[in-house]
Design a protein around this motif. Sequence first.
Motif, PDB file in Angstrom:
ATOM      1  N   UNK A  96      -0.284  -9.661   3.571  1.00  0.00           N
ATOM      2  CA  UNK A  96       1.062  -9.578   4.146  1.00  0.00           C
ATOM      3  C   UNK A  96       1.921  -8.567   3.403  1.00  0.00           C
ATOM      4  N   UNK A  97       1.731  -8.440   2.098  1.00  0.00           N
ATOM      5  CA  UNK A  97       2.494  -7.474   1.298  1.00  0.00           C
ATOM      6  C   UNK A  97       1.899  -6.062   1.385  1.00  0.00           C
ATOM      7  N   UNK A  98       0.910  -5.878   2.272  1.00  0.00           N
ATOM      8  CA  UNK A  98       0.274  -4.563   2.477  1.00  0.00           C
ATOM      9  C   UNK A  98      -0.356  -4.029   1.186  1.00  0.00           C
ATOM     10  N   UNK A  99      -1.001  -4.922   0.445  1.00  0.00           N
ATOM     11  CA  UNK A  99      -1.673  -4.540  -0.810  1.00  0.00           C
ATOM     12  C   UNK A  99      -3.190  -4.450  -0.674  1.00  0.00           C
ATOM     13  N   UNK A 100      -3.722  -4.832   0.492  1.00  0.00           N
ATOM     14  CA  UNK A 100      -5.171  -4.946   0.631  1.00  0.00           C
ATOM     15  C   UNK A 100      -5.894  -3.632   0.328  1.00  0.00           C
ATOM     16  N   UNK A 101      -5.422  -2.509   0.888  1.00  0.00           N
ATOM     17  CA  UNK A 101      -6.139  -1.235   0.658  1.00  0.00           C
ATOM     18  C   UNK A 101      -6.087  -0.839  -0.813  1.00  0.00           C
ATOM     19  N   UNK A 102      -4.975  -1.142  -1.487  1.00  0.00           N
ATOM     20  CA  UNK A 102      -4.884  -0.844  -2.925  1.00  0.00           C
ATOM     21  C   UNK A 102      -5.885  -1.700  -3.704  1.00  0.00           C
ATOM     22  N   UNK A 103      -5.900  -3.004  -3.430  1.00  0.00           N
ATOM     23  CA  UNK A 103      -6.810  -3.917  -4.130  1.00  0.00           C
ATOM     24  C   UNK A 103      -8.258  -3.500  -3.895  1.00  0.00           C
ATOM     25  N   UNK A 104      -8.580  -3.143  -2.651  1.00  0.00           N
ATOM     26  CA  UNK A 104      -9.953  -2.744  -2.313  1.00  0.00           C
ATOM     27  C   UNK A 104     -10.354  -1.419  -2.961  1.00  0.00           C
ATOM     28  N   UNK A 105      -9.361  -0.612  -3.359  1.00  0.00           N
ATOM     29  CA  UNK A 105      -9.673   0.674  -4.000  1.00  0.00           C
ATOM     30  C   UNK A 105     -10.093   0.492  -5.461  1.00  0.00           C
ATOM     31  N   UNK A 106      -9.865  -0.691  -6.022  1.00  0.00           N
ATOM     32  CA  UNK A 106     -10.258  -0.972  -7.403  1.00  0.00           C
ATOM     33  C   UNK A 106     -11.634  -1.623  -7.428  1.00  0.00           C
ATOM     34  N   UNK A 107     -12.483  -1.141  -8.317  1.00  0.00           N
ATOM     35  CA  UNK A 107     -13.805  -1.749  -8.484  1.00  0.00           C
ATOM     36  C   UNK A 107     -13.661  -3.225  -8.859  1.00  0.00           C
ATOM     37  N   UNK A 108     -12.617  -3.539  -9.654  1.00  0.00           N
ATOM     38  CA  UNK A 108     -12.402  -4.917 -10.114  1.00  0.00           C
ATOM     39  C   UNK A 108     -11.663  -5.770  -9.080  1.00  0.00           C
ATOM     40  N   UNK A 109     -11.162  -5.154  -8.018  1.00  0.00           N
ATOM     41  CA  UNK A 109     -10.405  -5.897  -7.010  1.00  0.00           C
ATOM     42  C   UNK A 109      -9.179  -6.568  -7.613  1.00  0.00           C
TER      43      UNK A 109
END
Length: 195
Positions: A96-109
């Motif tokens: 909802x906070x539109x963070x999914x693509x950022x989180x997915x860009x990290x190997x560590x999630x």
Amino acid sequence: LKDLSFRIKKNDFVGIIGPSGSGKSTILKLLMGVIKPKKGKIFIDGKNFQIEKNYIKIGYVGQRVNLIKGSLTQNIAFGVKEEDVDYEKLNFAVNTAQLRSLVDSFEEGLDKMVIDSGLNFSGGQIQRIGIARALYNSPEILVFDEPTSAIDNKLKEKFLKDIYSISKTKTIIMVTHNELDLKNCNKIIELNKYE
């Protein structure tokens, strides 16, 4: 504040604007139950709001989001023990906070570490982490206090669109000094400085 009366309906996107000292922060404190009105009343669903008796879930995102040294999970599910983190709520907040693509860009999630108050994140990313933190506990109302003050103009437009998309399922109250931030609001409360 004097002679002020307004109504907020469920899923309204309310903007509060006015010069410094006009009472914007006071309204937020009253609505969040931090202070009591000396005169007048606040009603929720037609019942007199009493700080000691009423409990309504409110998420707050301030001008500056303070991040701790720890994982993204620890920063979003703030104050929750690792073994008690509700991952369904965590993922809802991230999406909802539109963070999914950022989180997915990290190997560590979501295990990505935040360092030195978030120096490894941009101002816009930090604000989104703050929104995810506010959303984690499933609030009915989200309160934003000058949410775009730490974001450059390029990111501001996207950020405001994201807040607008959240307003379809949550009641949003946003304080700002910038009239352009209010374009998606369906209700605007304009305050004047009381002399």
